[in-house]
Design an enzyme around this catalytic site. Sequence first.
Site, PDB file in Angstrom:
ATOM      1  N   TYR A 182     -12.298  -7.912  -2.067  1.00  0.00           N
ATOM      2  CA  TYR A 182     -12.117  -7.306  -3.456  1.00  0.00           C
ATOM      3  C   TYR A 182     -10.856  -7.763  -3.830  1.00  0.00           C
ATOM      4  CZ  TYR A 182     -15.712  -4.026  -2.065  1.00  0.00           C
ATOM      5  OH  TYR A 182     -16.797  -3.477  -1.692  1.00  0.00           O
TER       6      TYR A 182
ATOM      7  N   HIS B  65     -20.817  -7.607   5.034  1.00  0.00           N
ATOM      8  CA  HIS B  65     -20.438  -7.280   3.393  1.00  0.00           C
ATOM      9  C   HIS B  65     -21.543  -8.125   2.835  1.00  0.00           C
ATOM     10  CE1 HIS B  65     -17.569  -6.921   0.154  1.00  0.00           C
ATOM     11  NE2 HIS B  65     -18.693  -6.351  -0.226  1.00  0.00           N
TER      12      HIS B  65
HETATM   13  P1  NAD Z   1     -18.426   3.035  -9.320  1.00  0.00           P
HETATM   14  O1  NAD Z   1     -19.625   3.127 -10.058  1.00  0.00           O
HETATM   15  O2  NAD Z   1     -17.946   3.849  -8.367  1.00  0.00           O
HETATM   16  O3  NAD Z   1     -17.235   2.845 -10.583  1.00  0.00           O
HETATM   17  C1  NAD Z   1     -17.228   1.747 -11.493  1.00  0.00           C
HETATM   18  C2  NAD Z   1     -16.005   1.787 -12.312  1.00  0.00           C
HETATM   19  O4  NAD Z   1     -15.907   3.020 -12.889  1.00  0.00           O
HETATM   20  C3  NAD Z   1     -14.715   1.503 -11.445  1.00  0.00           C
HETATM   21  O5  NAD Z   1     -13.938   0.755 -12.605  1.00  0.00           O
HETATM   22  C4  NAD Z   1     -14.178   2.763 -11.258  1.00  0.00           C
HETATM   23  O6  NAD Z   1     -12.729   2.812 -11.120  1.00  0.00           O
HETATM   24  C5  NAD Z   1     -14.547   3.562 -12.674  1.00  0.00           C
HETATM   25  N1  NAD Z   1     -14.402   4.898 -12.766  1.00  0.00           N
HETATM   26  C6  NAD Z   1     -14.478   6.092 -11.694  1.00  0.00           C
HETATM   27  N2  NAD Z   1     -14.520   7.083 -12.134  1.00  0.00           N
HETATM   28  C7  NAD Z   1     -14.489   7.143 -13.536  1.00  0.00           C
HETATM   29  C8  NAD Z   1     -14.512   8.161 -14.395  1.00  0.00           C
HETATM   30  N3  NAD Z   1     -14.229   9.322 -14.328  1.00  0.00           N
HETATM   31  N4  NAD Z   1     -14.383   7.770 -15.863  1.00  0.00           N
HETATM   32  C9  NAD Z   1     -14.537   6.481 -16.237  1.00  0.00           C
HETATM   33  N5  NAD Z   1     -14.472   5.430 -15.096  1.00  0.00           N
HETATM   34  C10 NAD Z   1     -14.435   6.001 -13.958  1.00  0.00           C
HETATM   35  O7  NAD Z   1     -18.528   1.505  -8.716  1.00  0.00           O
HETATM   36  P2  NAD Z   1     -17.574   0.890  -7.423  1.00  0.00           P
HETATM   37  O8  NAD Z   1     -16.118   0.932  -7.699  1.00  0.00           O
HETATM   38  O9  NAD Z   1     -18.326  -0.634  -7.378  1.00  0.00           O
HETATM   39  O10 NAD Z   1     -18.359   1.468  -6.119  1.00  0.00           O
HETATM   40  C11 NAD Z   1     -17.543   2.399  -5.523  1.00  0.00           C
HETATM   41  C12 NAD Z   1     -16.796   1.957  -4.221  1.00  0.00           C
HETATM   42  O11 NAD Z   1     -18.172   1.383  -3.498  1.00  0.00           O
HETATM   43  C13 NAD Z   1     -16.419   0.326  -4.122  1.00  0.00           C
HETATM   44  O12 NAD Z   1     -14.739   0.640  -4.762  1.00  0.00           O
HETATM   45  C14 NAD Z   1     -16.688  -0.109  -2.820  1.00  0.00           C
HETATM   46  O13 NAD Z   1     -15.454   0.341  -2.227  1.00  0.00           O
HETATM   47  C15 NAD Z   1     -17.909   0.271  -2.499  1.00  0.00           C
HETATM   48  N6  NAD Z   1     -18.860  -0.886  -2.869  1.00  0.00           N
HETATM   49  C16 NAD Z   1     -19.313  -1.588  -1.853  1.00  0.00           C
HETATM   50  C17 NAD Z   1     -20.070  -2.477  -2.170  1.00  0.00           C
HETATM   51  C18 NAD Z   1     -20.851  -3.425  -1.032  1.00  0.00           C
HETATM   52  O14 NAD Z   1     -20.267  -3.182  -0.005  1.00  0.00           O
HETATM   53  N7  NAD Z   1     -21.458  -4.327  -1.381  1.00  0.00           N
HETATM   54  C19 NAD Z   1     -20.838  -2.638  -3.355  1.00  0.00           C
HETATM   55  C20 NAD Z   1     -20.382  -1.649  -4.377  1.00  0.00           C
HETATM   56  C21 NAD Z   1     -19.545  -0.949  -4.026  1.00  0.00           C
END
Ligand code: NAD
Length: 361
Positions: free
Chosen positions: A78, A143
């Site tokens: 990230y 990952h």
């Molecule tokens: P998400 O769906 O949680 O969030 C997407 C975006 O929306 C982010 O920019 C977030 O800051 C924003 N957001 C959050 N709350 C909001 C709100 N109330 N209003 C408007 N925007 C908002 O997607 P994500 O961040 O990709 O997933 C969460 C976490 O899961 C990641 O940070 C990561 O730690 C993990 N993840 C891991 C993998 C992997 O291992 N392959 C893949 C995806 C996510």
Amino acid sequence: MIDPAEREPVHRYADRTTPRLERRKLGRTGLMVSELGFGASPLGGVFRPDIDESDACQAVHEALYDYGINVFDTSPYYGHTRSEVVLGKALARLGERDDYVLATKVGRYGADNFDFSKERVRQSVEASMERLGVRRLDLVQCHDVEFAPTRQIIVEEALPALSQLRQEGIIGAIGITGYPLSIYRDVIESSPVELDAVLSYCHGCLCDTSLVDSGVLAYLTDCGIGVLNASPLSMGLLTARGPPSWHPAPETLKQHCHNTAEWFAKQRASTRACTDIAELALQFAVLRLGREGVASTLVGIDSTETLRRNAAALMAPLDEELLAGVQRLLAPVRNLSWSSGTPRSVWLNDPPNNERPLAAT
Ligand code: NAD
């Protein structure tokens, strides 16, 4: 480094009016995780580059002490390690190491940069601990395993290397992350070492409930594996702002989500339950799907504002009428997925050791 005397007392949130989030077992790891987890990929500037680091550090602090969010997930991938560096600065301001569950990953270092070799796994864990400023990690996952050239390197190199670190007490639990739901069983059943956790993303949200519908969640929980459901906003599809340019969803899914967000914005004036489609999406993932066996739902947090809005959303009632309206609009694209990683036939090509045919002499 903050003077320990300046650290906030542990469990300060208990004195606040904010109700504490539920905690659940992460499989058989012995770890208890909050039903909402702090996804730290946005701290690496993955969704927008202009992250205010000081506010982000405050968000980590508030998450733990004001809301009881005790699980933090990051990766060296990230923002090319920036997420781990920023999270490390934030963790230095927290109290006891035992107060939170820290998860990071190995194997993915860039959009097209993967290395699941056993040597790199150990190096990567050491480098992550250095950036995070800790001497042990609670959970380390391979990952995006579907991008490995074959399953063999995951089960014969990466997981055994993690298992060795687990035995040495450097890491507490091990697992895998990835997008295609089929890969978890492939890895679990061919791995010589036991997995503790799996992170699935974009399959447990308003537009895609296949983590549950496919039976994969039930399979994983029956195996005693802790399940993290990530990306409840489908990496931005379910927000008013919309997804980032790199989002891999097919155009029709993006369009349906965009139309739904516009419809929602029009409805919003008439409801006091939610103010944003993102908040409804979060409520659905945590309060509905999250209670079907998921240990924690990981949402991306980039600021105190996002944290507070999300925490408030979980304290508000879920508006059933709005939910039904959104589900109706998203029905044509429900469970529509995209391809990710090495084609499955190639990925499975190399059978693990015990199934490998004898070499011709
Ligand atoms: P998400 O769906 O949680 O969030 C997407 C975006 O929306 C982010 O920019 C977030 O800051 C924003 N957001 C959050 N709350 C909001 C709100 N109330 N209003 C408007 N925007 C908002 O997607 P994500 O961040 O990709 O997933 C969460 C976490 O899961 C990641 O940070 C990561 O730690 C993990 N993840 C891991 C993998 C992997 O291992 N392959 C893949 C995806 C996510």
